[in-house]
Design an enzyme around this catalytic site. Sequence first.
Site: not given
Ligand code: SAH
Length: 472
Positions: A56, A77, A183
Amino acid sequence: MKEVRIMHEQPSKHNDTGTATGKGYVYIAGAGPGDPELLTMKAHRVLLEADVILYDDLVSPDLVDQYPAAEKIYTGKRKDSHHFEQDEINQEIVRHALKGKIVVRLKGGDPFIFGRGGEEIDTLRRQGIGYEIIPGITAAHGASAYTEIPLTMRKVSSSVSFCTGHPVSKIQVPDTDTIVYYMVASSVHDVLDMVAAKGRSGDTKVAVVQNATRYNQKTFTGTLDEFRKRERAVYSPALLIIGDNISQFIETSWYSRKKKVLMTGGDSKRYPGTDYIVVNFPCRRVAGADLDAVKATIEGIDDFSMLFFQNKSSVKYFFKYLFENGRDVRHLSHMTICTSGRAAAAELLTYGIIPDCCLEAEGSAGLGLTGLLSKEGLAQQHILLPCSGNVDESVAAELRDAGNRVTPLGVYVHEAQRQEDAVDLEFIDEIYFSSPGCVRNFRTLYGSIPDRIRVTPADDRTAEELQRQFGR
Ligand code: SAH
């Protein structure tokens, strides 16, 4: 008699995995929030075994590049690539699995926290394909650790919830001491308005953590009221944390205190882990030779008296072509073999060759290659110099100056960096340049180097190129 089989094509590593159905196997794995070291050992093992990796947006290409044996499919994307809808991703996983492949579906963070892992296993169950789920460190845990904001804390916060800020119609405000919103790129204000409407005090502490656990991590803090008065901003990827545990935050968290070094190639071990964060700027070298020229040279290898390798890639790609042309190390036994630098010498050892000499340019009191060669008594040689196809004439010239005949042979090319892989120099304290080629690549992509950034060249030739390109 022992049977000798020559394999021309890499077979699927797992035709014999023994899955009773003959179908492949799928791992739905979490990659963690960004720092590649936050990958679990289990995820690392299955990535090494994978035939196909589907990854992803939130998974860094740098991480998947470390598993060269697998086919990689990007399902995010990015502008220049095909946009995959979730249904299509499910189909793609199934398609590869049904061919008997080991598939790793690699997701940012944890696959079961806003990761749509649930939908993917649903499809796999229906198709009767075997699978496992490998948890990952979710963004909330990464952000918490790297900003020193505990998610629970005795007397301050005894409960925590993970929520989504998207779509706005789905925003919930649970009654927990700490709330982490995922998000929230464009909905921070919507979330904060709802939190206030739910009756949380205007003094409640708020933090936005952007790019958690990455070199460009940034934290913004304030109170609920202060944030609501600020201009709307887009933070991505970012988490919004709400709760009085944020009072534990300090500007100088352990992570922010580290120096960030951008490595253009070279060995990151020279920067010890406790003081530095190493950011990779992969100055990629890829196979790319004039195959006719390579073939002719290898056929005439007896004419050379010496082989000179200036870096690890020249060793790696020279041997790739040597083997492809049906020869091996025995065909080199008449030659003196030298390297400049230890990395090339170490790579040679993996082919069972101890170099006759390893000319260490660093710390050689400015002798230069010519001086080092004559010190070793290496003159009057016919030298084969496997090197980059965008030939760097300076080494060849130095070898000639020392009284040798030199034939450069391009065995790899420097691949240009893609714009979206560019590193934000605002966060970088030092840049390490491993070769003149990397200096030129860097120049193409960035144009200049901000004055406050320290530069460290690997050797004299790289220092000269830095001077030429950047006047540094
Ligand atoms: N499965 C992922 C979340 C996916 S949804 C997890 O467990 O972390 C995508 C959201 O995850 C982003 O919009 C953001 O809010 C958060 N996110 C993912 N990586 C991040 C990072 N390095 N720093 C801050 N937010 C992050």
